[in-house]
Design a protein around this motif. Structure first.
Motif, PDB file in Angstrom:
ATOM      1  N   ALA A   1       0.840  -1.208   0.000  1.00 60.29           N
ATOM      2  CA  ALA A   1       0.000   0.000   0.000  1.00 60.29           C
ATOM      3  C   ALA A   1       0.870   1.250   0.000  1.00 60.29           C
ATOM      4  O   ALA A   1       0.577   2.222  -0.705  1.00 60.29           O
ATOM      5  CB  ALA A   1      -0.936   0.002   1.208  1.00 60.29           C
ATOM      6  N   TRP A   2       1.950   1.232   0.768  1.00 62.80           N
ATOM      7  CA  TRP A   2       2.866   2.373   0.788  1.00 62.80           C
ATOM      8  C   TRP A   2       3.485   2.583  -0.586  1.00 62.80           C
ATOM      9  O   TRP A   2       3.553   3.701  -1.087  1.00 62.80           O
ATOM     10  CB  TRP A   2       3.948   2.171   1.847  1.00 62.80           C
ATOM     11  N   GLU A   3       3.930   1.503  -1.197  1.00 59.20           N
ATOM     12  CA  GLU A   3       4.621   1.632  -2.479  1.00 59.20           C
ATOM     13  C   GLU A   3       3.682   2.009  -3.620  1.00 59.20           C
ATOM     14  O   GLU A   3       4.093   2.690  -4.547  1.00 59.20           O
ATOM     15  CB  GLU A   3       5.380   0.348  -2.785  1.00 59.20           C
ATOM     16  N   THR A   4       2.431   1.615  -3.548  1.00 57.82           N
ATOM     17  CA  THR A   4       1.507   1.945  -4.637  1.00 57.82           C
ATOM     18  C   THR A   4       0.762   3.259  -4.411  1.00 57.82           C
ATOM     19  O   THR A   4       0.497   3.980  -5.369  1.00 57.82           O
ATOM     20  CB  THR A   4       0.467   0.830  -4.871  1.00 57.82           C
ATOM     21  N   ARG A   5       0.447   3.583  -3.141  1.00 56.34           N
ATOM     22  CA  ARG A   5      -0.364   4.773  -2.879  1.00 56.34           C
ATOM     23  C   ARG A   5       0.362   5.841  -2.071  1.00 56.34           C
ATOM     24  O   ARG A   5      -0.216   6.887  -1.768  1.00 56.34           O
ATOM     25  CB  ARG A   5      -1.654   4.356  -2.160  1.00 56.34           C
ATOM     26  N   GLY A   6       1.604   5.559  -1.682  1.00 56.80           N
ATOM     27  CA  GLY A   6       2.363   6.547  -0.925  1.00 56.80           C
ATOM     28  C   GLY A   6       1.714   6.863   0.405  1.00 56.80           C
ATOM     29  O   GLY A   6       1.242   5.967   1.106  1.00 56.80           O
ATOM     30  N   MET A   7       1.685   8.132   0.749  1.00 53.01           N
ATOM     31  CA  MET A   7       1.157   8.558   2.047  1.00 53.01           C
ATOM     32  C   MET A   7      -0.294   8.140   2.242  1.00 53.01           C
ATOM     33  O   MET A   7      -0.706   7.851   3.362  1.00 53.01           O
ATOM     34  CB  MET A   7       1.323  10.059   2.195  1.00 53.01           C
ATOM     35  N   LYS A   8      -1.050   8.099   1.170  1.00 53.86           N
ATOM     36  CA  LYS A   8      -2.444   7.655   1.259  1.00 53.86           C
ATOM     37  C   LYS A   8      -2.544   6.181   1.623  1.00 53.86           C
ATOM     38  O   LYS A   8      -3.574   5.720   2.107  1.00 53.86           O
ATOM     39  CB  LYS A   8      -3.171   7.911  -0.063  1.00 53.86           C
ATOM     40  N   GLY A   9      -1.472   5.430   1.391  1.00 55.48           N
ATOM     41  CA  GLY A   9      -1.455   4.005   1.701  1.00 55.48           C
ATOM     42  C   GLY A   9      -1.484   3.699   3.180  1.00 55.48           C
ATOM     43  O   GLY A   9      -1.708   2.554   3.572  1.00 55.48           O
ATOM     44  N   LEU A  10      -1.267   4.705   4.025  1.00 55.39           N
ATOM     45  CA  LEU A  10      -1.343   4.497   5.469  1.00 55.39           C
ATOM     46  C   LEU A  10      -2.785   4.419   5.951  1.00 55.39           C
ATOM     47  O   LEU A  10      -3.064   3.853   6.995  1.00 55.39           O
ATOM     48  CB  LEU A  10      -0.634   5.632   6.219  1.00 55.39           C
ATOM     49  N   LYS A  11      -3.682   4.995   5.194  1.00 60.35           N
ATOM     50  CA  LYS A  11      -5.091   5.054   5.593  1.00 60.35           C
ATOM     51  C   LYS A  11      -5.811   3.757   5.245  1.00 60.35           C
ATOM     52  O   LYS A  11      -5.434   3.037   4.334  1.00 60.35           O
ATOM     53  CB  LYS A  11      -5.773   6.227   4.902  1.00 60.35           C
ATOM     54  N   ASP A  12      -6.871   3.481   5.989  1.00 54.71           N
ATOM     55  CA  ASP A  12      -7.720   2.337   5.682  1.00 54.71           C
ATOM     56  C   ASP A  12      -8.485   2.601   4.399  1.00 54.71           C
ATOM     57  O   ASP A  12      -8.912   3.732   4.148  1.00 54.71           O
ATOM     58  CB  ASP A  12      -8.750   2.110   6.803  1.00 54.71           C
ATOM     59  N   LEU A  13      -8.653   1.567   3.615  1.00 53.69           N
ATOM     60  CA  LEU A  13      -9.518   1.681   2.444  1.00 53.69           C
ATOM     61  C   LEU A  13     -10.964   1.634   2.911  1.00 53.69           C
ATOM     62  O   LEU A  13     -11.258   1.045   3.958  1.00 53.69           O
ATOM     63  CB  LEU A  13      -9.252   0.525   1.477  1.00 53.69           C
ATOM     64  N   PRO A  14     -11.867   2.236   2.153  1.00 55.60           N
ATOM     65  CA  PRO A  14     -13.280   2.163   2.541  1.00 55.60           C
ATOM     66  C   PRO A  14     -13.738   0.703   2.600  1.00 55.60           C
ATOM     67  O   PRO A  14     -13.316  -0.119   1.796  1.00 55.60           O
ATOM     68  CB  PRO A  14     -14.015   2.908   1.430  1.00 55.60           C
ATOM     69  N   LYS A  15     -14.569   0.431   3.565  1.00 57.02           N
ATOM     70  CA  LYS A  15     -15.105  -0.926   3.703  1.00 57.02           C
ATOM     71  C   LYS A  15     -16.111  -1.183   2.597  1.00 57.02           C
ATOM     72  O   LYS A  15     -16.881  -0.314   2.225  1.00 57.02           O
ATOM     73  CB  LYS A  15     -15.799  -1.099   5.064  1.00 57.02           C
ATOM     74  N   GLN A  16     -16.087  -2.409   2.091  1.00 55.98           N
ATOM     75  CA  GLN A  16     -17.059  -2.769   1.074  1.00 55.98           C
ATOM     76  C   GLN A  16     -18.340  -3.231   1.742  1.00 55.98           C
ATOM     77  O   GLN A  16     -18.313  -3.892   2.776  1.00 55.98           O
ATOM     78  CB  GLN A  16     -16.515  -3.873   0.184  1.00 55.98           C
ATOM     79  N   SER A  17     -19.436  -2.886   1.125  1.00 49.98           N
ATOM     80  CA  SER A  17     -20.733  -3.262   1.651  1.00 49.98           C
ATOM     81  C   SER A  17     -20.973  -4.753   1.446  1.00 49.98           C
ATOM     82  O   SER A  17     -20.597  -5.333   0.438  1.00 49.98           O
ATOM     83  CB  SER A  17     -21.824  -2.468   0.929  1.00 49.98           C
ATOM     84  N   HIS A  18     -21.600  -5.336   2.421  1.00 45.30           N
ATOM     85  CA  HIS A  18     -21.964  -6.746   2.313  1.00 45.30           C
ATOM     86  C   HIS A  18     -23.475  -6.890   2.171  1.00 45.30           C
ATOM     87  O   HIS A  18     -24.047  -7.893   2.577  1.00 45.30           O
ATOM     88  CB  HIS A  18     -21.479  -7.517   3.545  1.00 45.30           C
ATOM     89  N   ASN A  19     -24.093  -5.863   1.618  1.00 41.65           N
ATOM     90  CA  ASN A  19     -25.538  -5.920   1.429  1.00 41.65           C
ATOM     91  C   ASN A  19     -25.875  -6.995   0.404  1.00 41.65           C
ATOM     92  O   ASN A  19     -25.353  -7.003  -0.700  1.00 41.65           O
ATOM     93  CB  ASN A  19     -26.091  -4.585   0.950  1.00 41.65           C
ATOM     94  N   VAL A  20     -26.746  -7.860   0.797  1.00 44.71           N
ATOM     95  CA  VAL A  20     -27.187  -8.923  -0.088  1.00 44.71           C
ATOM     96  C   VAL A  20     -28.656  -8.679  -0.362  1.00 44.71           C
ATOM     97  O   VAL A  20     -29.441  -8.518   0.574  1.00 44.71           O
ATOM     98  CB  VAL A  20     -26.997 -10.318   0.575  1.00 44.71           C
ATOM     99  N   PRO A  21     -29.030  -8.633  -1.627  1.00 48.49           N
ATOM    100  CA  PRO A  21     -30.443  -8.393  -1.913  1.00 48.49           C
ATOM    101  C   PRO A  21     -31.305  -9.516  -1.346  1.00 48.49           C
ATOM    102  O   PRO A  21     -30.952 -10.688  -1.426  1.00 48.49           O
ATOM    103  CB  PRO A  21     -30.529  -8.376  -3.438  1.00 48.49           C
TER     104      PRO A  21
END
Length: 100
Positions: free
Chosen positions: A63-83
């Motif tokens: 994450a550091w190597e691909t996104r730099g400083m932004k790589g320290l942050k958590d990525l948004p969680k994906q929704s697990h909403n199931v229809p």
């Protein structure tokens, strides 16, 4: 072996600041791990220090190597909403009769 090899002096300073002052515990840990990797600590040693899996350390370094400083942050969680399936009232009545 896997290490972070290139970090600018400005990035080192940024990582030090984050590791000391961030309110987010995970960001502080990631910043420390990246600094230690840059100093030559390997993935296995880092996983022991931070008590996480080797895969987690590798993800932090990637994450550091691909996104730099932004790589320290958590990525948004994906929704697990199931229809939800449509269930007819007769199906519900049948199931209610089975359990009463």
């Amino acid at each position: 072996m896997r290490y972070v090899r290139k970090i600018t002096p400005d990035q080192v300073e940024y990582l030090r600041e984050v590791s000391r002052r961030s309110r987010n515990y995970r960001e502080r840990e990631r910043a420390k791990a990246i600094l230690l990797s840059f100093k030559g600590y390997n993935v296995t040693t880092l996983s022991d220090i931070f008590e996480v899996s080797r895969a987690t350390i590798t993800n932090w370094l990637d994450a550091w190597e691909t996104r730099g400083m932004k790589g320290l942050k958590d990525l948004p969680k994906q929704s697990h909403n199931v229809p939800l399936r449509k269930i007819s009232s007769t199906t519900l009545q049948t199931k209610e009769l089975m359990y009463h």
